[in-house]
Design an enzyme around this catalytic site. Structure first.
Site, PDB file in Angstrom:
ATOM      1  N   HIS A 261       0.810  -1.219   0.000  1.00 54.70           N
ATOM      2  CA  HIS A 261       0.000   0.000   0.000  1.00 54.70           C
ATOM      3  C   HIS A 261       0.848   1.275   0.000  1.00 54.70           C
ATOM      4  CE1 HIS A 261      -3.279  -2.774   1.792  1.00 54.70           C
ATOM      5  NE2 HIS A 261      -3.340  -2.756   0.481  1.00 54.70           N
TER       6      HIS A 261
ATOM      7  N   GLU B 154     -14.181  -8.996  -6.687  1.00 58.68           N
ATOM      8  CA  GLU B 154     -13.985  -9.831  -5.487  1.00 58.68           C
ATOM      9  C   GLU B 154     -14.896 -11.042  -5.663  1.00 58.68           C
ATOM     10  OE1 GLU B 154     -12.046 -10.132  -2.579  1.00 58.68           O
ATOM     11  OE2 GLU B 154     -13.286 -11.913  -2.449  1.00 58.68           O
TER      12      GLU B 154
ATOM     13  N   ASP C 199      -3.623  -8.880  -7.125  1.00 58.33           N
ATOM     14  CA  ASP C 199      -3.187  -9.207  -5.761  1.00 58.33           C
ATOM     15  C   ASP C 199      -3.932 -10.454  -5.266  1.00 58.33           C
ATOM     16  OD1 ASP C 199      -2.180  -8.997  -3.177  1.00 58.33           O
ATOM     17  OD2 ASP C 199      -3.626  -7.464  -2.570  1.00 58.33           O
TER      18      ASP C 199
HETATM   19  C1  LIG Z   1      -4.812 -10.600  -0.842  1.00 58.28           C
HETATM   20  S1  LIG Z   1      -6.528 -10.362  -0.758  1.00 58.28           S
HETATM   21  C2  LIG Z   1      -6.761  -8.783  -1.469  1.00 58.28           C
HETATM   22  C3  LIG Z   1      -6.257  -7.640  -0.680  1.00 58.28           C
HETATM   23  C4  LIG Z   1      -6.496  -6.275  -1.280  1.00 58.28           C
HETATM   24  N1  LIG Z   1      -6.050  -6.214  -2.660  1.00 58.28           N
HETATM   25  C5  LIG Z   1      -5.809  -5.209  -0.478  1.00 58.28           C
HETATM   26  O1  LIG Z   1      -4.636  -4.917  -0.746  1.00 58.28           O
HETATM   27  O2  LIG Z   1      -6.444  -4.639   0.412  1.00 58.28           O
HETATM   28  C6  LIG Z   1      -7.129 -11.411  -2.020  1.00 58.28           C
HETATM   29  C7  LIG Z   1      -8.644 -11.387  -2.211  1.00 58.28           C
HETATM   30  O3  LIG Z   1      -8.941 -12.096  -3.411  1.00 58.28           O
HETATM   31  C8  LIG Z   1     -10.171 -12.762  -3.250  1.00 58.28           C
HETATM   32  N2  LIG Z   1     -10.214 -13.805  -4.297  1.00 58.28           N
HETATM   33  C9  LIG Z   1      -9.806 -15.100  -4.232  1.00 58.28           C
HETATM   34  N3  LIG Z   1      -9.879 -15.676  -5.453  1.00 58.28           N
HETATM   35  C10 LIG Z   1     -10.344 -14.718  -6.301  1.00 58.28           C
HETATM   36  C11 LIG Z   1     -10.599 -14.669  -7.692  1.00 58.28           C
HETATM   37  N4  LIG Z   1     -10.396 -15.743  -8.471  1.00 58.28           N
HETATM   38  N5  LIG Z   1     -11.030 -13.517  -8.234  1.00 58.28           N
HETATM   39  C12 LIG Z   1     -11.247 -12.414  -7.464  1.00 58.28           C
HETATM   40  N6  LIG Z   1     -11.032 -12.387  -6.129  1.00 58.28           N
HETATM   41  C13 LIG Z   1     -10.565 -13.519  -5.560  1.00 58.28           C
HETATM   42  C14 LIG Z   1     -10.143 -13.254  -1.824  1.00 58.28           C
HETATM   43  O4  LIG Z   1     -11.465 -13.508  -1.368  1.00 58.28           O
HETATM   44  C15 LIG Z   1      -9.437 -12.092  -1.127  1.00 58.28           C
HETATM   45  O5  LIG Z   1     -10.398 -11.195  -0.607  1.00 58.28           O
END
Ligand SMILES: C[S@@+](CC[C@H](N)C(=O)[O-])C[C@H]1O[C@@H](n2cnc3c(N)ncnc32)[C@H](O)[C@@H]1O
Length: 282
Positions: A18, A120, A166
């Site tokens: 971030h 998401e 991410d």
């Molecule tokens: C590392 S976290 C994201 C953190 C966020 N980018 C941040 O920096 O605040 C990864 C997220 O991806 C979601 N997720 C898992 N598989 C996914 C997919 N195929 N497509 C979109 N989201 C997904 C999870 O539920 C989780 O909330």
């Protein structure tokens, strides 16, 4: 999909991600023309650091909480300030120890003429994300696979902007999905700015990812990595990295100041280190 970012919010990897993401947005926002922010794996946007999940892992203690109590030298403090202002405003708005995830951070920084796409896939997390982002005509929250989102929304009509990829790295093939998803988007929009976050669980995977992108002809590729102690094959994550494509020109110079300061503040043992490499030029 077992991964819940609520257990990890505000940890050292979020700090790394971030703080750098804010610097990239800061420069993209200098031009008055509209831009688009695309977050393929958005999470829930706002994290309560007093929640049972956050308290169970305690990861923010070794992350944002350390940053908030560190006295940085003035040049580093200035670089961190736009991000820390958002962290503070989140706590002020909620009256709690809260931490903004990437979608909220971007929404707070972006202007009325900019747009956000937030993907998401987890149903409950998508609901929480929608609630946390509130009514905001600039953004769309979509319950969708992030790589499908890349196909659907890249290139954006503004032809300016930032894509954050991410994923949670739960799947054994995530590095391959990441490479293929990014490369397909890059072929359609080679001038976009992309940030690909990855864990350093098995450093050879990150190495292969970078080489695959170089061999595929990706230009203007910068790699940044941070370890908070010497690499361990087992146990909690101790290192992470970013591959940045078409980053703002000043980012490498800023990272030369930020990465050592963040590594020093977040180190948990011997072997804490950082790396910054320009992997491919113009
Ligand atoms: C590392 S976290 C994201 C953190 C966020 N980018 C941040 O920096 O605040 C990864 C997220 O991806 C979601 N997720 C898992 N598989 C996914 C997919 N195929 N497509 C979109 N989201 C997904 C999870 O539920 C989780 O909330």
């Amino acid at each position: 999909m077992n991964y819940r970012h609520a257990f990890h919010a505000g940890n050292f990897a979020d700090v790394f991600k971030h703080a750098l993401l804010t610097r990239i947005l800061f420069y993209l926002l200098r031009k008055p023309t509209p831009m688009r922010y695309i977050d393929t794996h958005a999470g829930i946007g706002l994290y309560d650091l007093t929640s049972p999940q956050a308290l169970r892992s305690g990861e923010s203690k070794q992350g944002i909480e350390r940053i908030l109590t560190t006295q940085f030298e003035a040049p580093v403090r200035e670089l961190l300030q736009p991000w820390l202002d958002q962290v503070h405003s989140c706590a002020d708005a909620t009256g709690k120890a809260c931490y903004p995830g990437s979608p909220l951070l971007a929404a707070q920084l972006l202007r009325p003429q900019d747009r956000l796409i937030l993907c998401e896939l987890h149903k409950d997390d998508r609901r929480l994300l929608t609630r946390h982002m509130g009514r905001d005509a600039r953004l769309k929250v979509i319950e969708m696979d992030g790589y499908m989102g890349l196909k659907a929304f890249v290139p954006p009509m503004e032809r300016r902007g930032l894509v954050l990829i991410d994923p949670p790295f739960e799947q054994p093939d995530e590095f391959e999905f990441l490479a293929e998803g990014f490369l397909a988007a890059y072929r359609r929009w080679p001038t976009g700015t992309y940030s690909l976050w990855y864990p350093l669980k098995h450093p050879s995977q990150a190495h292969h990812l970078a080489h695959h992108l170089i061999a595929s002809g990706v230009k203007r590729l910068l790699r940044m990595e941070m370890d908070i102690c010497a690499w361990r094959a087992e146990g909690p994550l101790t290192g992470c990295g970013f591959l940045l494509v078409n980053p703002p020109h000043v980012l490498a110079e800023e990272a030369q100041a930020l990465l050592p300061a963040l590594t020093h503040a977040l180190a948990i043992g011997e072997g804490a280190d950082w790396r910054l490499e320009q992997l491919a030029g113009e």
